[in-house]
Design a protein around this motif. Structure first.
Motif, PDB file in Angstrom:
ATOM      1  N   SER A 277       0.823  -1.214   0.000  1.00 43.52           N
ATOM      2  CA  SER A 277       0.000   0.000   0.000  1.00 43.52           C
ATOM      3  C   SER A 277       0.852   1.258   0.000  1.00 43.52           C
ATOM      4  CB  SER A 277      -0.945  -0.001   1.204  1.00 43.52           C
ATOM      5  OG  SER A 277      -0.224  -0.038   2.425  1.00 43.52           O
TER       6      SER A 277
ATOM      7  N   GLY B 243      -7.135   7.051   0.179  1.00 38.91           N
ATOM      8  CA  GLY B 243      -8.067   6.551  -0.814  1.00 38.91           C
ATOM      9  C   GLY B 243      -9.517   6.796  -0.448  1.00 38.91           C
ATOM     10  N   PHE B 244      -9.859   6.592   0.841  1.00 40.75           N
ATOM     11  CA  PHE B 244     -11.237   6.748   1.250  1.00 40.75           C
ATOM     12  C   PHE B 244     -11.683   8.209   1.274  1.00 40.75           C
ATOM     13  CE2 PHE B 244     -10.738   2.569   3.601  1.00 40.75           C
ATOM     14  CZ  PHE B 244     -11.460   1.874   2.643  1.00 40.75           C
TER      15      PHE B 244
ATOM     16  N   PHE C  37      -4.822   3.912   2.973  1.00 42.09           N
ATOM     17  CA  PHE C  37      -6.248   3.669   2.858  1.00 42.09           C
ATOM     18  C   PHE C  37      -7.046   4.924   3.194  1.00 42.09           C
ATOM     19  CE2 PHE C  37      -4.642  -0.626   3.134  1.00 42.09           C
ATOM     20  CZ  PHE C  37      -5.455  -1.304   2.233  1.00 42.09           C
TER      21      PHE C  37
END
Length: 322
Positions: free
Chosen positions: A40, A304-305, A301
Motif C-alpha cells: 500500500s 483513498g477513502f 487507505f
C-alpha cells in the motif's frame, strides 16, 4: 519482562509464549500486516510522485509518511513480535539495538511529519501571507531532512541503551533484546518517550486542527461573481482537513495503547499468580503492539477513502497499466 519468569507461568516452562497453532496465527497475522503495509505504501508513493492531480501542496510530506511506514514494516514488524513470541532474540545480537533504533526513528518521523503538515495547513489557511507558510512552501525538502536528522539523533538513545543480553535457559545461553535501564531510569525514559513521540505532537495537532476548524466555520464566503469557484475551493480544503484529522485520529488509536502498556509495565510491574493472568498479559501485548504496527498500512487507505483526487489517480494508474 524477564522471559524466564514468563516461561514459569505457561504450564510447561517453555520460553515460547504460545503453542504452535497460535504461533502460526500470529505469524500469518503479522506477515499479512507487513506485506499489506509494503504494498500500500509503495503504491501510494508511486501515485503521489507521478500524478499532478493530488494535493500538490503536501504530497512530499505524504510521501515522507509512507517512507517511514515502509521502514516500520521492514525493520520493526518482523523482529519485535518474533522475539516476544519466542521469548528470546534469535537474530544477530548487533541487530537488537539497530532494530529498536529504526523503530523509534520511524515513529518520530511519522508523528513530526504529521505535525509539520498540521502547521503547513494552519498557516496556509489562517495566515496565508505570513512568513512561516512561505518558508514551508519553498523549503519542504529542508523541513523533511530536518525531521529525519532529529529523528536519527533521537533514536541514538536506543543504540546506546539497548542490547541483546545473554541469559541461561537449561543448558543453553540465549539472548533477550532489552533496554538497559534501572527501574527509575526506565520510568523517566517512558515518560520522556511518551511526551516526545506522542503527547507533544498530538497536542500541537489538536490545537492547529481545532483552530482551522473554527476558522473555516466562521469564515464567510465572499460575495462576488467567483462565489461558485471559491465555494468549490473551500469544500476541497475542508475535505483535505477531514483527511488529515482522520490521520491524526488513527495515529492516536494505534499508538496510545502501546504507550499505556509501557506505563503499566514500568510503573506497576505485574507478577502473575495464575495462568489466566499470564495469558491476559500476552494477549494484551499482542493487541497493543499489532495496533501500533497496523498504523504503517492505514494511511494509504485513508488517502483513498477521503480523497477523490487520489481515487482518480488510482483509476488512471490502473487504466494506464492495462
Amino acid at each position: 519482562m524477564d522471559p524466564t519468569y514468563l516461561a514459569s507461568l505457561n504450564n510447561s516452562y517453555e520460553l515460547e509464549l504460545l503453542n504452535d497453532e497460535w504461533q502460526i496465527i500470529i505469524i500469518v497475522w503479522y506477515s499479512s500486516t507487513a506485506i499489506l503495509s509494503l504494498i500500500s505504501n509503495i503504491l501510494a508513493i508511486f501515485i503521489l510522485i507521478t500524478s499532478d492531480r493530488f494535493m500538490s501542496e503536501i504530497w512530499k510530506y505524504l510521501v515522507n509518511l509512507s517512507v517511514a511506514d515502509i521502514l516500520m514494516a521492514m525493520f520493526s514488524i518482523p523482529f519485535t513480535y518474533t522475539s516476544f513470541m519466542l521469548g528470546q532474540w534469535i537474530f544477530p545480537t548487533w541487530l537488537c539495538p539497530f532494530i529498536q533504533s529504526v523503530q523509534l526513528c520511524s515513529v518520530y518521523v511519522s508523528v513530526y511529519t504529521l505535525a509539520v503538515i498540521g502547521f503547513d495547513r494552519y498557516f496556509a489557511i489562517i495566515h496565508p501571507f505570513h512568513h512561516p507558510v512561505i518558508y514551508l512552501k519553498t523549503h519542504r525538502i529542508i523541513v523533511i531532512v530536518t525531521v529525519w536528522i532529529t529523528g536519527i539523533m533521537f533514536s541514538f538513545v536506543q543504540l546506546l541503551q539497548t542490547r541483546a543480553v545473554p541469559f541461561r535457559y537449561g543448558n543453553e545461553t540465549l539472548y533477550d533484546c532489552k533496554e538497559l535501564w534501572n527501574q527509575d531510569e526506565g520510568r523517566y525514559y517512558t515518560i520522556f518517550l511518551f511526551i516526545i513521540t506522542f503527547g507533544l505532537p498530538i497536542s500541537i495537532l489538536i490545537f492547529v486542527y481545532a483552530s482551522i476548524g473554527v476558522h473555516l466555520w466562521q469564515k464567510k464566503m465572499p460575495g462576488n461573481p467567483e462565489t461558485i469557484r471559491d465555494l468549490a475551493q473551500w469544500q476541497q480544503k475542508i475535505k483535505v482537513i477531514k483527511m488529515l484529522i482522520m490521520i491524526v485520529i488513527i495515529f492516536v488509536v494505534c499508538w496510545l495503547p502501546i504507550h499505556i502498556h509501557s506505563f503499566i509495565v514500568w510503573f506497576h510491574p505485574i507478577h502473575f499468580q495464575t495462568y489466566i493472568g499470564y495469558m491476559s498479559y500476552v494477549i494484551s501485548f499482542f493487541l497493543c503492539h499489532w495496533l501500533a504496527m497496523a498504523h504503517s498500512f492505514l494511511n494509504p487507505f485513508i488517502y483513498g477513502f477521503m480523497s477523490e483526487n487520489f481515487k482518480v489517480c488510482i483509476h488512471s494508474f490502473i487504466h494506464s497499466s492495462l
